[in-house]
Each structure stands twice: as structure tokens, then as C-alpha cells.
Design a protein around this motif. Structure first.
Motif, mmCIF file in Angstrom:
data_model
loop_
_atom_site.group_PDB
_atom_site.id
_atom_site.type_symbol
_atom_site.label_atom_id
_atom_site.label_comp_id
_atom_site.label_asym_id
_atom_site.label_seq_id
_atom_site.Cartn_x
_atom_site.Cartn_y
_atom_site.Cartn_z
ATOM 1 N N ALA A 94 6.145 -7.586 -16.629
ATOM 2 C CA ALA A 94 6.944 -6.348 -16.167
ATOM 3 C C ALA A 94 6.840 -5.139 -16.940
ATOM 4 O O ALA A 94 6.533 -5.170 -18.106
ATOM 5 C CB ALA A 94 8.430 -6.512 -16.352
ATOM 6 N N GLY A 95 6.172 -4.032 -16.123
ATOM 7 C CA GLY A 95 5.767 -2.689 -16.861
ATOM 8 C C GLY A 95 4.319 -2.755 -17.035
ATOM 9 O O GLY A 95 3.833 -1.691 -17.389
ATOM 10 N N THR A 107 2.288 -2.564 -14.676
ATOM 11 C CA THR A 107 1.740 -1.310 -13.688
ATOM 12 C C THR A 107 2.938 -0.856 -13.096
ATOM 13 O O THR A 107 4.053 -1.361 -13.197
ATOM 14 C CB THR A 107 0.983 -2.158 -12.610
ATOM 15 O OG1 THR A 107 1.825 -2.690 -11.736
ATOM 16 C CG2 THR A 107 -0.319 -2.620 -12.933
ATOM 17 N N ARG A 108 3.055 0.515 -12.992
ATOM 18 C CA ARG A 108 4.009 1.263 -12.353
ATOM 19 C C ARG A 108 4.639 0.932 -10.885
ATOM 20 O O ARG A 108 5.534 1.165 -10.370
ATOM 21 C CB ARG A 108 3.973 2.734 -12.409
ATOM 22 C CG ARG A 108 3.866 3.030 -13.969
ATOM 23 C CD ARG A 108 3.903 4.583 -14.079
ATOM 24 N NE ARG A 108 2.881 5.536 -13.412
ATOM 25 C CZ ARG A 108 2.911 6.730 -13.342
ATOM 26 N NH1 ARG A 108 3.924 7.444 -13.790
ATOM 27 N NH2 ARG A 108 1.768 7.380 -12.705
ATOM 28 N N HIS A 109 3.437 0.179 -10.298
ATOM 29 C CA HIS A 109 3.867 -0.022 -8.696
ATOM 30 C C HIS A 109 3.269 -1.418 -8.725
ATOM 31 O O HIS A 109 2.569 -2.030 -9.081
ATOM 32 C CB HIS A 109 2.625 0.648 -7.881
ATOM 33 C CG HIS A 109 2.868 0.654 -6.438
ATOM 34 N ND1 HIS A 109 2.036 1.246 -5.605
ATOM 35 C CD2 HIS A 109 4.036 0.386 -5.755
ATOM 36 C CE1 HIS A 109 2.507 0.995 -4.439
ATOM 37 N NE2 HIS A 109 3.644 0.487 -4.497
ATOM 38 N N VAL A 110 4.322 -2.040 -7.980
ATOM 39 C CA VAL A 110 4.393 -3.729 -7.835
ATOM 40 C C VAL A 110 4.662 -3.830 -6.224
ATOM 41 O O VAL A 110 5.521 -3.382 -5.578
ATOM 42 C CB VAL A 110 5.526 -4.365 -8.669
ATOM 43 C CG1 VAL A 110 5.341 -5.784 -8.216
ATOM 44 C CG2 VAL A 110 5.095 -4.320 -10.123
ATOM 45 N N GLY A 113 10.833 -5.561 -11.633
ATOM 46 C CA GLY A 113 11.056 -4.265 -11.683
ATOM 47 C C GLY A 113 11.719 -3.478 -13.000
ATOM 48 O O GLY A 113 12.576 -2.971 -12.713
ATOM 49 N N THR A 124 9.375 0.284 -13.072
ATOM 50 C CA THR A 124 8.465 -0.166 -12.133
ATOM 51 C C THR A 124 8.950 0.020 -10.721
ATOM 52 O O THR A 124 10.206 -0.213 -10.578
ATOM 53 C CB THR A 124 8.127 -1.756 -12.373
ATOM 54 O OG1 THR A 124 7.545 -1.642 -13.742
ATOM 55 C CG2 THR A 124 7.064 -1.901 -11.383
ATOM 56 N N ARG A 125 8.107 0.288 -9.718
ATOM 57 C CA ARG A 125 8.311 0.476 -8.458
ATOM 58 C C ARG A 125 8.116 -0.557 -7.760
ATOM 59 O O ARG A 125 6.925 -1.080 -7.435
ATOM 60 C CB ARG A 125 7.935 1.754 -7.883
ATOM 61 C CG ARG A 125 8.162 1.990 -6.128
ATOM 62 C CD ARG A 125 7.587 3.230 -5.800
ATOM 63 N NE ARG A 125 7.738 3.585 -4.159
ATOM 64 C CZ ARG A 125 6.812 3.804 -3.495
ATOM 65 N NH1 ARG A 125 5.494 3.356 -3.988
ATOM 66 N NH2 ARG A 125 6.866 3.664 -2.187
ATOM 67 N N THR A 161 0.153 -4.096 -8.971
ATOM 68 C CA THR A 161 0.203 -5.251 -8.915
ATOM 69 C C THR A 161 0.974 -5.858 -7.755
ATOM 70 O O THR A 161 1.570 -5.609 -6.975
ATOM 71 C CB THR A 161 1.382 -5.949 -10.040
ATOM 72 O OG1 THR A 161 1.054 -5.526 -11.141
ATOM 73 C CG2 THR A 161 1.564 -7.425 -9.997
#
Length: 341
Positions: free
Chosen positions: A77-78, A80-83, A98, A102-103, A124
Motif C-alpha cells: 500500500a502506498g 503507487t498513487r493509482h491502483v 487504498g 492511494t486511488r 499497480t
């Protein structure tokens, strides 16, 4: 349908007594070992890594021990900012990934790649293959190659491979991360898994610190000989595969569903037409069969999941005969359909 209720909610299949005794001996040996009560080594205890990389074929230098999928997701978690997470799939996953702003978006497989290509920064992508729960999907060779291309573009593709014991290896994503676990074959309480990173990739420190206690890792290292692992798969995974196949074959013969059994895993997902999930669950229960709501696994529409991890092929066939009767009954005709992703 007569006799005891058939539980298709996915209870764990019990270990045979000889494996219980074998694990007890392994645990006793681990407890008495030197350094057993020391802190876990980052990346995993050397004895367990030797077992994973020797007998189970995990690549040396690219493997870290974890306490399973949840632990890995929390450690990732964390990153990447987009998962982008598959739907349907493991319900707690978006919440675990999330964190730290994270989005997270949940999408069916065919939309994941499109969204990743539109991302201006590394994302991710999370998929479960082979034998995804709840619908048994496995990536095709073309889908795996498409995800490999996404990995080459700098995105992190994570393949959850915990159901491979029930489906065979299936196509792999080149350049991605793969998450493994013993929880589906040994039981959720095993709390033991491992992650394999791409060639040359550094495992995040938080992931390297997600392994269970040293003594627990050493107990499993002592237990996981090729012979005991084969016995565990034979006794706790193969009967589930046989039961699921019995259900699919019976339904195919009677209703023409599953023309080709191209899926695997531990379960099937049945879509519902004009029938709410709670009503469908109650309907199955009236006939002595327990099933789970598809919404608990992120199904995109009303559905029920039938899991075969705790039943015999005969019980699975009985459940299939119930589905056939419901499909032929005037009040429920056409209300159950095979789930199509």
C-alpha cells in the motif's frame, strides 16, 4: 434432496491425521531450534527460503516470505498513487491497498489495461490467475501478454496465484510480481506466503518485513518436504477439483452450460435474473444447500457463489441436480445463469 445440508460457502477441507502429526513434529523441532524466538529476518528465514527456492521452484534472490496476500497488500500500500483492482475478486483488497492517499478503482479484466495506458504515472494492476475466486477465470495467453506489455511500460502488475493448486500454472505475466500462499490448500490459518518480484526489482522494505514469526517459518520449512506438500495437495486440493468438475459436468449434461470447462479454481459463480441475492440464498437453503452472495466478492451484478472446497463429488452432483430442478421449475425458470465476465 435428503440428508445433511451441503455447504458450498467454502469451508476448509480438513487435514488427514498423518499430516497433522507430521506438522506437530515439525513444530516441535522448530520450537527447539537455536534462534527460533529471534525476530524474523527481513525477506524470510533462510531455512524456509531454501525450501521455497529449492523444492517449490521459487527463484533465488527474487523471493520474499510474507504472511499471505493480506500482509503483502498491506506492505505494498502506498507504492503507487493509482491502483487498479480486478472485479470480481478478493473483497478486502481495495481497502488494504487504498492507504496513504492511494486511488483505487475496481474494474473487469478487459478494462484494466485500457485504464493503465491512460495513467500518466506508474500504476499497480492486480489480477488473480489462475482459477480466480469467485468465478474460476484464468488469464488467456493473449491477456497475459497484454499485461506483460503494461509491465514493460513501467506499471506494476501483481498476479495473485494462490489458486494454482486447483488450476494448474496458467499463463504468467512477464515482468510482473506474483503473490503465492498456502492458505487455500492448507487453510487460512497457515498465514504463510511468498512474493516473487521481477528480475532486478527491489522488494519494498515494508513487503520484506511481512513474514510471520521465525518459529512459524521454521516449522513450515521442516514440514514442507516434497512428499508432505504432495500429500497436502492430494488430500486437500485435488478433492475440491474433483467436486467442482462433477458439478460442471452434471450441469453441462443437463443444461448445456459450460460447453468447455475453460475455468478452474474452487468455485463457480451463478448470475441471477430477476432474483435478489438474499432470495436466491434462501431458495438454496430451503433445499439444503448453503451458498454465498456474489456481492461479497465484488460481482458486478446479483449472483451467488458455489464453492466446492468442503464437499464430495456426490454432494457437488446433488447441488447440480438442484440447479437443474430450479431451472426447470416454472417459478424460477431462467433465473440462474452462468456468470459471464
Amino acid at each position: 434432496m435428503t440428508g445433511a445440508a451441503i455447504d458450498l460457502t467454502g469451508p476448509q477441507r480438513p487435514w488427514p491425521g498423518r499430516l497433522v502429526s507430521r506438522f506437530a513434529a515439525a513444530q516441535e523441532a522448530a520450537v527447539r531450534g537455536r534462534g527460533a524466538w529471534g525476530p524474523p529476518a527481513p525477506g524470510g528465514d533462510r531455512r524456509l527460503l531454501d525450501r521455497l527456492c529449492g523444492d517449490l521452484g521459487a527463484p533465488e534472490g527474487r523471493t520474499s516470505v510474507t504472511a499471505g496476500v493480506r500482509a503483502f497488500a498491506g506492505g505494498w500500500a502506498g507504492r503507487t498513487r493509482h491502483v487498479l483492482v480486478e472485479r470480481p475478486g478478493f473483497a478486502p483488497l481495495p481497502g488494504l491497498l487504498g492507504a496513504a492517499g492511494t486511488r483505487v478503482r475496481q474494474l473487469p479484466w478487459h478494462e484494466l489495461v485500457r485504464e493503465a495506458r491512460a495513467s500518466v504515472e506508474p500504476a499497480t494492476l492486480w489480477v488473480t490467475s489462475p482459477g480466480r475466486n469467485p468465478d474460476g477465470r484464468t488469464l488467456t495467453a493473449a491477456e497475459a501478454e497484454e499485461l506483460s506489455g503494461i509491465a514493460r511500460r513501467g506499471h506494476h502488475v501483481v498476479s495473485n496465484r494462490v489458486y494454482r493448486w486447483f488450476s494448474g500454472p496458467g499463463p504468467e505475466v512477464t515482468g510482473g510480481w506474483s503473490v503465492h500462499s498456502l492458505s487455500k490448500v492448507a487453510g487460512g490459518g497457515a498465514r504463510l506466503g511468498w512474493v516473487v518480484g521481477p528480475e532486478g526489482a527491489e522488494h519494498p522494505p515494508r513487503v520484506r518485513l511481512t513474514g510471520p514469526a521465525t518459529v512459524w517459518q521454521r516449522a513450515w520449512a521442516e514440514f514442507l518436504t516434497p512428499g508432505t506438500l504432495d500429500a497436502l495437495v492430494r488430500e486437500c486440493a485435488e478433492p475440491t477439483v474433483e467436486a467442482r468438475r462433477a458439478f460442471v459436468a452434471s450441469v453441462r449434461s443437463a443444461l448445456g452450460w459450460y460447453e468447455r470447462d475453460e475455468v478452474g479454481g474452487v468455485a463457480v459463480l451463478l448470475g441471477l435474473r430477476g432474483l435478489a441475492e438474499d432470495a436466491a440464498i434462501a431458495l438454496f437453503a430451503e433445499h439444503g444447500v448453503r451458498v454465498s452472495p456474489g456481492s461479497a466478492f465484488g460481482a458486478p451484478g446479483p449472483a451467488v457463489r458455489l464453492a466446492f472446497s468442503g464437499v464430495t463429488p456426490r454432494q457437488a452432483t446433488d447441488a447440480a441436480e438442484l440447479v437443474v430442478r430450479l431451472m426447470n421449475a416454472p417459478a424460477t425458470r431462467g433465473r440462474l445463469v452462468p456468470f459471464r465476465p
